[in-house]
Design a protein around this motif. Structure first.
Motif, PDB file in Angstrom:
ATOM      1  N   GLY A 101       0.815  -1.219   0.000  1.00 48.65           N
ATOM      2  CA  GLY A 101       0.000   0.000   0.000  1.00 48.65           C
ATOM      3  C   GLY A 101       0.839   1.255   0.000  1.00 48.65           C
ATOM      4  N   GLY A 102       1.952   1.232  -0.717  1.00 47.37           N
ATOM      5  CA  GLY A 102       2.755   2.440  -0.898  1.00 47.37           C
ATOM      6  C   GLY A 102       2.201   3.266  -2.048  1.00 47.37           C
ATOM      7  N   PRO A 103       2.883   4.332  -2.413  1.00 42.86           N
ATOM      8  CA  PRO A 103       2.361   5.200  -3.461  1.00 42.86           C
ATOM      9  C   PRO A 103       2.132   4.491  -4.797  1.00 42.86           C
ATOM     10  N   GLY A 135       0.524   3.819   2.829  1.00 40.35           N
ATOM     11  CA  GLY A 135       1.436   4.891   2.420  1.00 40.35           C
ATOM     12  C   GLY A 135       2.860   4.415   2.208  1.00 40.35           C
ATOM     13  N   GLY A 136       3.156   3.200   2.623  1.00 41.12           N
ATOM     14  CA  GLY A 136       4.508   2.678   2.404  1.00 41.12           C
ATOM     15  C   GLY A 136       5.546   3.554   3.092  1.00 41.12           C
ATOM     16  N   MET A 137       6.628   3.788   2.404  1.00 41.47           N
ATOM     17  CA  MET A 137       7.712   4.576   2.979  1.00 41.47           C
ATOM     18  C   MET A 137       7.263   5.964   3.405  1.00 41.47           C
ATOM     19  N   LEU A 138       6.219   6.457   2.733  1.00 38.18           N
ATOM     20  CA  LEU A 138       5.729   7.784   3.091  1.00 38.18           C
ATOM     21  C   LEU A 138       5.182   7.763   4.510  1.00 38.18           C
ATOM     22  N   ALA A 139       4.589   6.626   4.873  1.00 40.03           N
ATOM     23  CA  ALA A 139       3.978   6.533   6.194  1.00 40.03           C
ATOM     24  C   ALA A 139       4.970   6.107   7.255  1.00 40.03           C
ATOM     25  N   ILE A 181       2.580  -6.701  -7.811  1.00 39.50           N
ATOM     26  CA  ILE A 181       3.530  -6.678  -6.693  1.00 39.50           C
ATOM     27  C   ILE A 181       4.078  -5.259  -6.570  1.00 39.50           C
ATOM     28  N   ALA A 182       3.762  -4.628  -5.443  1.00 41.92           N
ATOM     29  CA  ALA A 182       4.196  -3.239  -5.244  1.00 41.92           C
ATOM     30  C   ALA A 182       4.761  -3.104  -3.837  1.00 41.92           C
ATOM     31  N   VAL A 183       5.659  -4.036  -3.527  1.00 43.25           N
ATOM     32  CA  VAL A 183       6.117  -4.136  -2.137  1.00 43.25           C
ATOM     33  C   VAL A 183       7.287  -3.208  -1.802  1.00 43.25           C
ATOM     34  N   ASN A 236      19.895  10.354   0.573  1.00 45.61           N
ATOM     35  CA  ASN A 236      18.805  11.067   1.242  1.00 45.61           C
ATOM     36  C   ASN A 236      18.255  10.293   2.424  1.00 45.61           C
ATOM     37  N   VAL A 237      18.234   8.961   2.274  1.00 45.37           N
ATOM     38  CA  VAL A 237      17.708   8.155   3.379  1.00 45.37           C
ATOM     39  C   VAL A 237      18.617   8.313   4.597  1.00 45.37           C
ATOM     40  N   ALA A 238      19.930   8.266   4.352  1.00 44.37           N
ATOM     41  CA  ALA A 238      20.878   8.421   5.460  1.00 44.37           C
ATOM     42  C   ALA A 238      20.699   9.783   6.133  1.00 44.37           C
ATOM     43  N   ILE A 239      20.433  10.795   5.316  1.00 46.57           N
ATOM     44  CA  ILE A 239      20.216  12.122   5.895  1.00 46.57           C
ATOM     45  C   ILE A 239      18.975  12.110   6.792  1.00 46.57           C
ATOM     46  N   ASP A 240      17.899  11.495   6.276  1.00 46.14           N
ATOM     47  CA  ASP A 240      16.685  11.411   7.094  1.00 46.14           C
ATOM     48  C   ASP A 240      16.965  10.686   8.401  1.00 46.14           C
ATOM     49  N   ILE A 241      17.765   9.617   8.310  1.00 48.02           N
ATOM     50  CA  ILE A 241      18.079   8.853   9.514  1.00 48.02           C
ATOM     51  C   ILE A 241      18.849   9.738  10.500  1.00 48.02           C
ATOM     52  N   SER A 275      11.853   8.011  -6.386  1.00 52.62           N
ATOM     53  CA  SER A 275      11.092   9.028  -5.657  1.00 52.62           C
ATOM     54  C   SER A 275       9.636   8.618  -5.589  1.00 52.62           C
ATOM     55  N   ALA A 276       8.916   9.301  -4.721  1.00 49.95           N
ATOM     56  CA  ALA A 276       7.499   9.009  -4.569  1.00 49.95           C
ATOM     57  C   ALA A 276       6.765   9.231  -5.892  1.00 49.95           C
ATOM     58  N   ILE A 277       7.042  10.336  -6.559  1.00 48.77           N
ATOM     59  CA  ILE A 277       6.275  10.640  -7.772  1.00 48.77           C
ATOM     60  C   ILE A 277       6.628   9.680  -8.898  1.00 48.77           C
TER      61      ILE A 277
HETATM   62  C1  LIG Z   1      13.785   7.519   4.336  1.00 48.30           C
HETATM   63  C2  LIG Z   1      13.190   7.780   3.000  1.00 48.30           C
HETATM   64  C3  LIG Z   1      13.013   9.075   2.601  1.00 48.30           C
HETATM   65  C4  LIG Z   1      12.467   9.335   1.387  1.00 48.30           C
HETATM   66  N1  LIG Z   1      12.285  10.634   1.032  1.00 48.30           N
HETATM   67  C5  LIG Z   1      11.706  10.901  -0.151  1.00 48.30           C
HETATM   68  C6  LIG Z   1      11.472  12.236  -0.534  1.00 48.30           C
HETATM   69  O1  LIG Z   1      11.802  13.175   0.175  1.00 48.30           O
HETATM   70  N2  LIG Z   1      10.894  12.492  -1.723  1.00 48.30           N
HETATM   71  C7  LIG Z   1      10.501  11.460  -2.535  1.00 48.30           C
HETATM   72  O2  LIG Z   1       9.943  11.726  -3.593  1.00 48.30           O
HETATM   73  N3  LIG Z   1      10.713  10.179  -2.195  1.00 48.30           N
HETATM   74  C8  LIG Z   1      11.312   9.864  -1.024  1.00 48.30           C
HETATM   75  N4  LIG Z   1      11.535   8.579  -0.692  1.00 48.30           N
HETATM   76  C9  LIG Z   1      11.209   7.512  -1.645  1.00 48.30           C
HETATM   77  C10 LIG Z   1       9.752   7.133  -1.616  1.00 48.30           C
HETATM   78  O3  LIG Z   1       9.297   6.984  -0.307  1.00 48.30           O
HETATM   79  C11 LIG Z   1       9.598   5.871  -2.386  1.00 48.30           C
HETATM   80  O4  LIG Z   1      10.046   6.102  -3.699  1.00 48.30           O
HETATM   81  C12 LIG Z   1       8.190   5.356  -2.468  1.00 48.30           C
HETATM   82  O5  LIG Z   1       7.625   5.230  -1.222  1.00 48.30           O
HETATM   83  C13 LIG Z   1       8.191   4.023  -3.189  1.00 48.30           C
HETATM   84  O6  LIG Z   1       6.897   3.588  -3.328  1.00 48.30           O
HETATM   85  P1  LIG Z   1       6.514   2.067  -3.538  1.00 48.30           P
HETATM   86  O7  LIG Z   1       5.057   2.042  -3.641  1.00 48.30           O
HETATM   87  O8  LIG Z   1       7.302   1.507  -4.615  1.00 48.30           O
HETATM   88  O9  LIG Z   1       7.013   1.322  -2.232  1.00 48.30           O
HETATM   89  P2  LIG Z   1       6.850   1.576  -0.621  1.00 48.30           P
HETATM   90  O10 LIG Z   1       6.551   2.986  -0.412  1.00 48.30           O
HETATM   91  O11 LIG Z   1       8.027   0.999  -0.088  1.00 48.30           O
HETATM   92  O12 LIG Z   1       5.581   0.762  -0.336  1.00 48.30           O
HETATM   93  C14 LIG Z   1       5.593  -0.658  -0.315  1.00 48.30           C
HETATM   94  C15 LIG Z   1       4.568  -1.158   0.660  1.00 48.30           C
HETATM   95  O13 LIG Z   1       4.452  -2.540   0.540  1.00 48.30           O
HETATM   96  C16 LIG Z   1       4.285  -3.099   1.825  1.00 48.30           C
HETATM   97  N5  LIG Z   1       4.701  -4.499   1.780  1.00 48.30           N
HETATM   98  C17 LIG Z   1       5.952  -4.967   1.595  1.00 48.30           C
HETATM   99  N6  LIG Z   1       5.932  -6.303   1.619  1.00 48.30           N
HETATM  100  C18 LIG Z   1       4.654  -6.700   1.821  1.00 48.30           C
HETATM  101  C19 LIG Z   1       4.017  -7.927   1.954  1.00 48.30           C
HETATM  102  N7  LIG Z   1       4.665  -9.085   1.863  1.00 48.30           N
HETATM  103  N8  LIG Z   1       2.690  -7.959   2.171  1.00 48.30           N
HETATM  104  C20 LIG Z   1       1.999  -6.814   2.254  1.00 48.30           C
HETATM  105  N9  LIG Z   1       2.555  -5.612   2.156  1.00 48.30           N
HETATM  106  C21 LIG Z   1       3.880  -5.540   1.927  1.00 48.30           C
HETATM  107  C22 LIG Z   1       5.137  -2.228   2.699  1.00 48.30           C
HETATM  108  O14 LIG Z   1       4.724  -2.299   4.034  1.00 48.30           O
HETATM  109  C23 LIG Z   1       4.906  -0.870   2.097  1.00 48.30           C
HETATM  110  O15 LIG Z   1       3.826  -0.223   2.708  1.00 48.30           O
HETATM  111  C24 LIG Z   1      12.101   8.278   0.533  1.00 48.30           C
HETATM  112  C25 LIG Z   1      12.296   6.956   0.932  1.00 48.30           C
HETATM  113  C26 LIG Z   1      12.828   6.709   2.156  1.00 48.30           C
HETATM  114  C27 LIG Z   1      13.043   5.301   2.567  1.00 48.30           C
END
Ligand SMILES: Cc1cc2nc3c(=O)[nH]c(=O)nc-3n(C[C@H](O)[C@H](O)[C@H](O)COP(=O)(O)OP(=O)(O)OC[C@H]3O[C@@H](n4cnc5c(N)ncnc54)[C@H](O)[C@@H]3O)c2cc1C
Ligand code: SF4
Ligand code: SF4
Ligand code: SF4
Ligand code: SF4
Lengths: 226, 700
Positions: free
Chosen positions: B120-122, B148-152, B203-205, B252-257, B399-401
């Motif tokens: 449930g990420g972006p 929200g995935g990483m956003l959340a 698959i959007a994990v 960027n992740v390291a910076i956030d950390i 990135s998120a977008i």
């Molecule tokens: C620390 C950090 C800072 C960031 N800062 C920025 C930023 O400033 N600007 C920006 O644009 N992007 C940023 N990003 C990147 C951005 O968050 C990601 O590009 C985006 O979230 C990726 O989306 P996604 O849907 O591919 O995956 P994710 O957001 O990772 O979502 C995947 C989801 O799948 C779920 N999942 C995984 N495995 C399973 C399973 N087996 N069963 C059910 N659910 C599962 C996870 O819990 C998660 O919710 C950042 C990332 C991180 C880690």
């Protein structure tokens, strides 16, 4: 190209007092280029007429049109039909005098009035400034004067100048605005290394090719039986 | 009377298929120019509509988008890019009610096929939303309790507060997708089951786990994995850090950390990375902000060992990293073992990259190689028919977008598959852009400072996780929106047959844009939309796409035709005002007929009054105005060079003409506003209306 200036508004309005349905026709060629008779000026004049007559408490219908050229039949014909079909009472032309004449010859009973004062054949020497360059004399002499025309550009049309009124390169008639063309001719011939040409006086000109010879026509044998 | 609210799809007419560079650079091709223009006209709701057309996460993006649009903004050639992310944030934060009101009811399931989305990420949510909008039954399985995935659960709250994410997610859920949160695929439900229950699986994990380091000491107490650490922080479970903490990683992740760690109270936070300062993958602004917060960055060091005593971390030993990339710019670090360094710390957090957890695929036919999901980028299909992937699990870190963009694509390929049983190869996404702003044009343009906001004081902001960036005020947003050049929406020869080739446009153009080759031509990439050429063209052959000059007269006519002339307060003033002077929506909104009649004032807002032709200046009198005011920017404040002097000449000529036609030239006046339009317009109107002149055409 032909240069023409807008007539004073009240003069144009004066022509139109007795008419109810009036068509303002612009010209898309010379008078567009010299910014006095194109689409924009048509709208400005038409709007002005509506407002001015309105202020007098006389509501008139002022119609607008702008065609490519008012000196060619095919362009003019739609205007003629419009005047006919819409029962237009009078036409104001924002072409040079040629356009006004050309339309007048063809407009039957509908009067036409000039909206412009046609001034000269000139060039756009600076943005917003036009100057006379040729008088259309019908037998061009400027091969002898470095390509610069004394007929049009000398205030006295002297063929062998300058006169005594030339001072520091300016013409005594209006020193601020008129250059002495004979100074220009002299300077140009000097640059061309042909100052000697000035020793050959130009003979008196035959003005019969100019308007003095009667109304002029011009024909092309490939298209017209002479 | 605001005009030009509609999105006229300009580009097809003047720049072919080419997009402005901002939109081209945006992974979802947001119509940037259009939303910014809508903001500049006070239409924040319309701007939100534009955002939501392609991006279900505008609130998130307003906070944390890395804004490739901005990085490609053509204004940078003049001074600085338009602050697009901040404008976006302003929009979402000022249209909350509207956003709720425009929310459509859940879409009815209209197709008999269903899809399951894992994650449930972006990316997963975007795909799920698109599929739901297409009428499919969609179920999202999310292992976390929150969507929200990483956003959340990774991006710290000081950058992305949960409320912002919630706004976007509520909108998405309203489409009617079914969510199973707290449901880990592979544990709570098997992958095989999902396949059985659905016609397609997406698959959007994402990349949910941190990489560890192949060095001694990583399993000691006091060593944390970055993503886990951030998850804990996001969920309010404060990991216990020692007094001195070191984060390994330079992205960027390291910076956030590091910045999150700093907020948990350690006295000292270090970051150590292989890269030199210039090579660090983190955004420059992130690095700057981290340093402001007192984080010390140790560049060009490779960790050799995490030192422990009695099972607890005591420090990290580094060796010098002499280069990170090889000649082909591939990651291939080399070290100089003779130079070492030991940093005494009691906590270490690893922020060196993420990987996917694909355990749930074990035993399935979906191929995984070296921990990576095998997926064809064009069709987004995996090795098993009907199983697709999107988001970071497919693209790698991004990135998120970008994740959103792949979510849109995934919905396309999945629905194609559901309808036809076949794979859809997505066309190569290369988009054409209009190119950079030519240097000659940029050199002629006036400079206007980018509106910057001040982040909270570093000493204060490290005390907690409160958001550190204020939103634009309305005044700031309006002012910044007006820096947008509205690229490629300028002048064009609307009536080529009317053009007499008079050269007026060429001579008057302050940017050297207009050319005449038999007829006039204004290269759309260069035109700055000042409208001067259109105003002066003797053939009225030119029009501008943004705010069409030709529409001005009809627009005034329309407003006036709704009025009862007998009831208009006299003198009736029609005031052309430069829209750039407004600092709020006060005067940007539609005026009711009643309001106009009562006040005796009709406002006509134009982006730069320099585009008013003489006919535009006269026509209000024909329509019954007693006075016409032209209110321009404060002196020397015009966005375009030389407009003031041309306008001044035009006004003077018109005044003389008005004298001749009996209106009285003094009934047309040019005013420069002082300060903002909101304050100075009413004063100007009042004063001008009070001047006791004979009413002009009262009886028209
Ligand atoms: C620390 C950090 C800072 C960031 N800062 C920025 C930023 O400033 N600007 C920006 O644009 N992007 C940023 N990003 C990147 C951005 O968050 C990601 O590009 C985006 O979230 C990726 O989306 P996604 O849907 O591919 O995956 P994710 O957001 O990772 O979502 C995947 C989801 O799948 C779920 N999942 C995984 N495995 C399973 C399973 N087996 N069963 C059910 N659910 C599962 C996870 O819990 C998660 O919710 C950042 C990332 C991180 C880690
Ligand atoms: S000599 Fe006659 S035709 Fe030649 S430029 Fe002068 S006026 Fe014109
Ligand atoms: S100036 Fe405006 S339209 Fe042009 S690139 Fe920048 S944001 Fe986009
Ligand atoms: S100002 Fe108008 S008529 Fe003149 S060249 Fe330009 S487009 Fe053509
Ligand atoms: S005058 Fe202004 S609108 Fe016309 S081409 Fe030049 S920049 Fe564009």
């Amino acid at each position: 190209m032909i240069v023409a200036d807008p007539k004073p508004f009240l003069q144009v309005k004066g022509y139109l007092e007795d008419f109810q349905k009036i068509l303002v026709v612009g010209c898309g060629t010379c008078t567009t280029v010299c910014l006095s008779g194109g689409e924009a000026e048509v709208q400005i004049l038409a709007s002005g007429l509506r407002i001015a007559f309105g202020k007098d408490g006389r509501k008139k219908t002022i119609l607008e049109e702008c065609i490519q050229r008012q000196c060619d039949l095919e362009f003019v014909e739609p205007v003629l039909s419009r005047v006919e079909s819409e029962n237009i009472d009078a036409v104001v032309s924002l072409a040079c005098g040629v356009g006004v004449n050309f339309l007048a010859d063809r407009l039957g009973k509908t009067p036409i009035f000039p909206g412009l004062d046609t001034t000269f054949y000139g060039a756009n020497v600076e943005q917003g400034l036009w100057a006379e360059m040729c008088a259309g004399c019908g037998s061009c002499i400027i091969a002898h004067t470095g390509g610069i025309c004394p007929v049009a550009r000398c205030s006295k049309h002297l063929l062998n100048g300058p006169c005594g009124g030339s001072e520091k390169g300016r013409c005594e008639v209006d020193p601020a605005n008129i250059e002495c063309v004979w100074q220009l001719i002299y300077d140009r011939l000097k640059r061309l290394g042909r100052l000697e040409d000035l020793r050959h006086l130009l003979p008196a000109k035959d003005w019969s090719t100019a308007s003095d010879g009667g109304v002029r026509r011009s024909t092309r044998e490939q298209l017209y039986d002479i | 009377m605001p005009m030009d609210k509609s999105s006229p799809g300009f580009l097809n007419t003047i720049a072919g298929d080419a997009l402005p560079t901002c939109s081209a650079a945006c992974p979802v091709h947001t119509d940037t120019r259009e939303y910014v223009q809508r903001v500049s006209m006070g239409d924040y709701e319309g701007a939100l509509d534009i955002l939501l057309e392609v991006n279900p996460f505008p609130s998130v993006c307003g906070r944390i988008c890395h804004h490739p649009c901005e990085s490609h903004c053509r204004r940078a050639a003049i001074d600085e890019a338009v602050s697009l992310r901040m404008i976006k944030r302003f929009i979402v934060e000022n249209t909350r009610q509207y956003r709720i009101a425009r929310r459509k009811k859940a879409v009815q399931v209209s197709k008999d096929k269903s899809a399951a989305v894992i994650g449930g990420g972006p990316s997963g949510l975007t795909a799920a939303m698109d599929l739901a909008l297409r009428g499919y039954k969609v179920k999202v399985y999310e292992k976390d309790s929150k969507l929200g995935g990483m956003l959340a659960h990774a991006i710290p709250r000081y950058r992305l507060p949960p409320e912002a994410l919630a706004e976007d997610i509520e909108d998405i859920l309203a489409t009617g997708i079914e969510v199973h949160s707290g449901c880990t695929v592979g544990q709570d439900i098997s992958f095989e089951q999902l396949k059985k229950d659905n016609d397609a699986v997406l698959i959007a994990v994402g990349l949910a786990e941190s990489h560890s380091l192949p060095i001694p000491g990583t399993s000691g107490k006091g060593v944390f994995l970055g993503v886990t650490f951030l998850w804990d922080v996001a969920n309010g479970l404060c990991p216990e850090l020692g007094k001195r903490t070191l984060v390994i990683g330079g992205g960027n992740v390291a910076i956030d950390i590091a910045r999150a760690a700093k907020r948990l109270g350690p006295e000292k936070v270090y970051m150590a990375c292989l890269e030199s300062r210039d090579e660090m993958p983190a955004w420059k602004w992130e690095i700057d902000e981290a340093e402001e917060e007192g984080i010390e960055i140790l560049n060009s060091w490779g960790p050799k060992e995490i030192l422990e005593k009695d099972g607890a971390v005591t420090g990290v030993r580094f060796r010098r990293c002499s280069s990170v990339f090889d000649a082909q710019h591939r990651f291939s670090p080399t070290y100089d073992d003779s130079e070492t360094n030991t940093v005494a710390v009691d906590s270490v957090i690893l922020g060196i990259g993420q990987k996917a957890n694909l355990d749930f695929l074990a035993g399935s036919a979906v191929s995984v190689n070296g921990g990576r999901l095998i997926c064809d980028r064009e069709s987004m299909g995996t090795s098993e028919p009907g199983i697709f992937a999107c988001g970071e699990v497919m693209t790698g870190p991004g990135s998120a977008i970008q994740a959103v963009s792949t979510g849109h694509d995934a919905a396309k390929v999945v629905s194609h598959y559901l309808e036809t049983g076949k794979l859809l190869k997505l066309p190569n996404k290369k988009v054409l852009d209009i190119g950079e702003l030519p240097a000659v044009t940029a050199a002629n343009a006036r400079h206007f400072d980018r509106v910057c906001v001040e982040l909270s004081d570093p000493a204060e902001r490290i005390k907690d996780f409160s958001p550190i960036e204020p939103v634009y005020t309305e005044e700031e947003a309006l002012s910044e929106s007006r820096r947008c050049l509205s690229c490629a929406t300028g002048a064009h020869l609307q009536f080529p047959n009317h053009c007499a080739g008079c050269l007026t446009c060429v001579r008057i153009c302050p940017f050297g844009v207009a050319q005449v080759r038999r007829t006039a031509f204004m290269p759309p990439q260069q035109c700055q939309t000042c409208g001067l050429c259109a105003a002066e063209c003797p053939a009225f052959a030119i029009d501008t796409l943004r705010f069409p000059t030709s529409a001005m007269k009809t627009a005034v006519e329309d407003s006036v035709s709704a009025l009862d002339p007998g009831r208009i307060a006299r003198p009736f003033l029609i005031s052309y005002c430069c829209v750039n002077g407004t600092t709020s929506r006060k005067y940007l909104g539609e005026q009711s007929a009643e309001e106009i009649m009562e006040s005796g004032i009709l406002r006509v807002l134009v982006p730069c009054v320099g585009r008013l032709s003489m006919a535009d200046l006269i026509s209000p009198f024909e329509l019954g105005a007693d006075k016409v005011a032209v209110v321009s920017c404060p002196e020397d404040g015009c966005y375009y060079p030389r407009v003031e002097s041309w306008l001044d000449r035009r006004i003077k000529r018109t005044q003389k003409y008005l004298d001749q036609i009996g209106v009285g030239g003094e009934n047309l006046q040019l005013f420069n506003m002082e300060g903002s339009g909101d304050e100075s317009w009413p004063r100007i109107w009042e004063k001008f209306r009070a001047v006791n002149l004979e009413t002009a055409v009262g009886n028209l």
